[in-house]
Design a protein around this motif. Sequence first.
Motif, PDB file in Angstrom:
ATOM      1  N   PHE A 110      -7.280   5.342  -0.625  1.00 51.51           N
ATOM      2  CA  PHE A 110      -6.657   6.651  -0.812  1.00 51.51           C
ATOM      3  C   PHE A 110      -7.714   7.714  -1.117  1.00 51.51           C
ATOM      4  O   PHE A 110      -7.634   8.843  -0.633  1.00 51.51           O
ATOM      5  CB  PHE A 110      -5.638   6.595  -1.953  1.00 51.51           C
ATOM      6  CG  PHE A 110      -4.411   5.762  -1.662  1.00 51.51           C
ATOM      7  CD1 PHE A 110      -4.129   5.323  -0.380  1.00 51.51           C
ATOM      8  CD2 PHE A 110      -3.537   5.421  -2.686  1.00 51.51           C
ATOM      9  CE1 PHE A 110      -3.002   4.550  -0.107  1.00 51.51           C
ATOM     10  CE2 PHE A 110      -2.409   4.663  -2.431  1.00 51.51           C
ATOM     11  CZ  PHE A 110      -2.142   4.211  -1.146  1.00 51.51           C
ATOM     12  N   LYS A 111      -8.696   7.356  -1.945  1.00 49.28           N
ATOM     13  CA  LYS A 111      -9.764   8.295  -2.289  1.00 49.28           C
ATOM     14  C   LYS A 111     -10.605   8.626  -1.066  1.00 49.28           C
ATOM     15  O   LYS A 111     -10.964   9.785  -0.836  1.00 49.28           O
ATOM     16  CB  LYS A 111     -10.632   7.718  -3.407  1.00 49.28           C
ATOM     17  CG  LYS A 111      -9.923   7.630  -4.754  1.00 49.28           C
ATOM     18  CD  LYS A 111     -10.691   6.799  -5.768  1.00 49.28           C
ATOM     19  CE  LYS A 111      -9.884   6.620  -7.056  1.00 49.28           C
ATOM     20  NZ  LYS A 111     -10.558   5.698  -8.010  1.00 49.28           N
TER      21      LYS A 111
ATOM     22  N   TYR B  85       1.653  10.843   4.043  1.00 47.50           N
ATOM     23  CA  TYR B  85       1.351   9.423   4.211  1.00 47.50           C
ATOM     24  C   TYR B  85       2.589   8.570   3.902  1.00 47.50           C
ATOM     25  O   TYR B  85       2.922   7.647   4.655  1.00 47.50           O
ATOM     26  CB  TYR B  85       0.197   9.005   3.293  1.00 47.50           C
ATOM     27  CG  TYR B  85      -0.021   7.513   3.270  1.00 47.50           C
ATOM     28  CD1 TYR B  85      -0.547   6.858   4.380  1.00 47.50           C
ATOM     29  CD2 TYR B  85       0.348   6.757   2.156  1.00 47.50           C
ATOM     30  CE1 TYR B  85      -0.712   5.476   4.382  1.00 47.50           C
ATOM     31  CE2 TYR B  85       0.187   5.384   2.152  1.00 47.50           C
ATOM     32  CZ  TYR B  85      -0.347   4.751   3.265  1.00 47.50           C
ATOM     33  OH  TYR B  85      -0.503   3.395   3.250  1.00 47.50           O
TER      34      TYR B  85
ATOM     35  N   ALA C 152       1.427   4.317  -2.901  1.00 45.86           N
ATOM     36  CA  ALA C 152       1.417   5.751  -2.590  1.00 45.86           C
ATOM     37  C   ALA C 152       2.687   6.419  -3.096  1.00 45.86           C
ATOM     38  O   ALA C 152       2.641   7.516  -3.679  1.00 45.86           O
ATOM     39  CB  ALA C 152       1.274   5.957  -1.082  1.00 45.86           C
TER      40      ALA C 152
ATOM     41  N   LEU D 170      -6.418  11.419  -0.224  1.00 41.05           N
ATOM     42  CA  LEU D 170      -5.055  11.497  -0.745  1.00 41.05           C
ATOM     43  C   LEU D 170      -5.060  11.689  -2.255  1.00 41.05           C
ATOM     44  O   LEU D 170      -4.200  12.375  -2.809  1.00 41.05           O
ATOM     45  CB  LEU D 170      -4.279  10.226  -0.394  1.00 41.05           C
ATOM     46  CG  LEU D 170      -4.193   9.867   1.096  1.00 41.05           C
ATOM     47  CD1 LEU D 170      -3.418   8.575   1.272  1.00 41.05           C
ATOM     48  CD2 LEU D 170      -3.550  10.987   1.883  1.00 41.05           C
TER      49      LEU D 170
ATOM     50  N   GLU E   8       0.831  -1.201   0.000  1.00 37.26           N
ATOM     51  CA  GLU E   8       0.000   0.000   0.000  1.00 37.26           C
ATOM     52  C   GLU E   8       0.868   1.253   0.000  1.00 37.26           C
ATOM     53  O   GLU E   8       0.608   2.211  -0.744  1.00 37.26           O
ATOM     54  CB  GLU E   8      -0.941  -0.001   1.205  1.00 37.26           C
ATOM     55  CG  GLU E   8      -1.942   1.158   1.175  1.00 37.26           C
ATOM     56  CD  GLU E   8      -2.988   1.020   2.261  1.00 37.26           C
ATOM     57  OE1 GLU E   8      -4.183   0.938   1.941  1.00 37.26           O
ATOM     58  OE2 GLU E   8      -2.601   1.001   3.460  1.00 37.26           O
TER      59      GLU E   8
ATOM     60  N   LEU F 238      -0.354  13.182   0.412  1.00 38.33           N
ATOM     61  CA  LEU F 238       0.232  11.916  -0.007  1.00 38.33           C
ATOM     62  C   LEU F 238       1.680  11.814   0.469  1.00 38.33           C
ATOM     63  O   LEU F 238       2.141  10.739   0.863  1.00 38.33           O
ATOM     64  CB  LEU F 238       0.160  11.776  -1.530  1.00 38.33           C
ATOM     65  CG  LEU F 238       0.398  10.373  -2.096  1.00 38.33           C
ATOM     66  CD1 LEU F 238      -0.620   9.381  -1.553  1.00 38.33           C
ATOM     67  CD2 LEU F 238       0.348  10.384  -3.620  1.00 38.33           C
TER      68      LEU F 238
ATOM     69  N   TRP G  57      -3.786   7.708   8.981  1.00 35.90           N
ATOM     70  CA  TRP G  57      -4.714   7.951   7.872  1.00 35.90           C
ATOM     71  C   TRP G  57      -5.859   6.970   7.839  1.00 35.90           C
ATOM     72  O   TRP G  57      -6.951   7.284   7.374  1.00 35.90           O
ATOM     73  CB  TRP G  57      -3.932   7.884   6.547  1.00 35.90           C
ATOM     74  CG  TRP G  57      -2.974   9.025   6.400  1.00 35.90           C
ATOM     75  CD1 TRP G  57      -1.641   9.014   6.648  1.00 35.90           C
ATOM     76  CD2 TRP G  57      -3.294  10.363   6.028  1.00 35.90           C
ATOM     77  NE1 TRP G  57      -1.098  10.248   6.448  1.00 35.90           N
ATOM     78  CE2 TRP G  57      -2.089  11.103   6.064  1.00 35.90           C
ATOM     79  CE3 TRP G  57      -4.471  11.012   5.665  1.00 35.90           C
ATOM     80  CZ2 TRP G  57      -2.027  12.465   5.726  1.00 35.90           C
ATOM     81  CZ3 TRP G  57      -4.418  12.357   5.339  1.00 35.90           C
ATOM     82  CH2 TRP G  57      -3.216  13.069   5.384  1.00 35.90           C
TER      83      TRP G  57
END
Length: 227
Positions: A195-196, A219, A147, A200, A143, A216, A226
């Motif tokens: 993420f959405k 993160y 990112a 982010l 993940e 982002l 998050w």
Amino acid sequence: MTAVRTSQFRDELRSFAASDALGATSIRYPKRTNIYNCGERDSHLYLVESGQVKTQTYARCGKECLLSIYTAGDIFGESSLLGAERSETATVMRTSWVRRIPVAGFRAAMADQKLLDGFIDHLAARLTEQQQVITTMVTMDSEQRLAAVLLRLSRKLGKKRADHLLAIEDRITQEELSGMVGTTRSRVGYFLKRFKDAGLVMPVSGPFLLVNEKRLTEYVNGVGGWF
């Protein structure tokens, strides 16, 4: 400073190549065309004039690993300077104009001290980027790697908007993203949804994706909770 000199080198090389001093040829490649293939011997470097090109390699099982994406002004195929077989395949992502530069002409051009200094900076920047990619693959989970990939792509391909978001306008498929991250397409889809939901990235009807660079980055750097 290095980034500025690298940008200047690309501009100078583009101008030099356009003057025919390198014996370069401008070629139009349709979408999905392979410019060269893994295992081939190809004595050329390539300069993207317009469009988008990706390089990828393949595991024995057939799984694709997407190495990099190149856009206008980028150089790729530098391994031809070693005279070895290609270790990757270069594929056009959308119709592109690419200038093909013979190795002999390129080596002759390096007699120009400004071009030589710029090329050394270019190679150093490319090496640094590859080291960062390797570090990401080793130290982050899938993940976080996605990112980091989106952050890198948005800084390279994105256009900054008035709201300070970066807009990636050219579509990159989830399959291509999975090849860069080293995970499955379904996991990429799942991570993108997270993420959405966290703000982010944002889906839009125009560009492929809007990236909140600040959030982002936080993160990727492990700042804040998050999820």
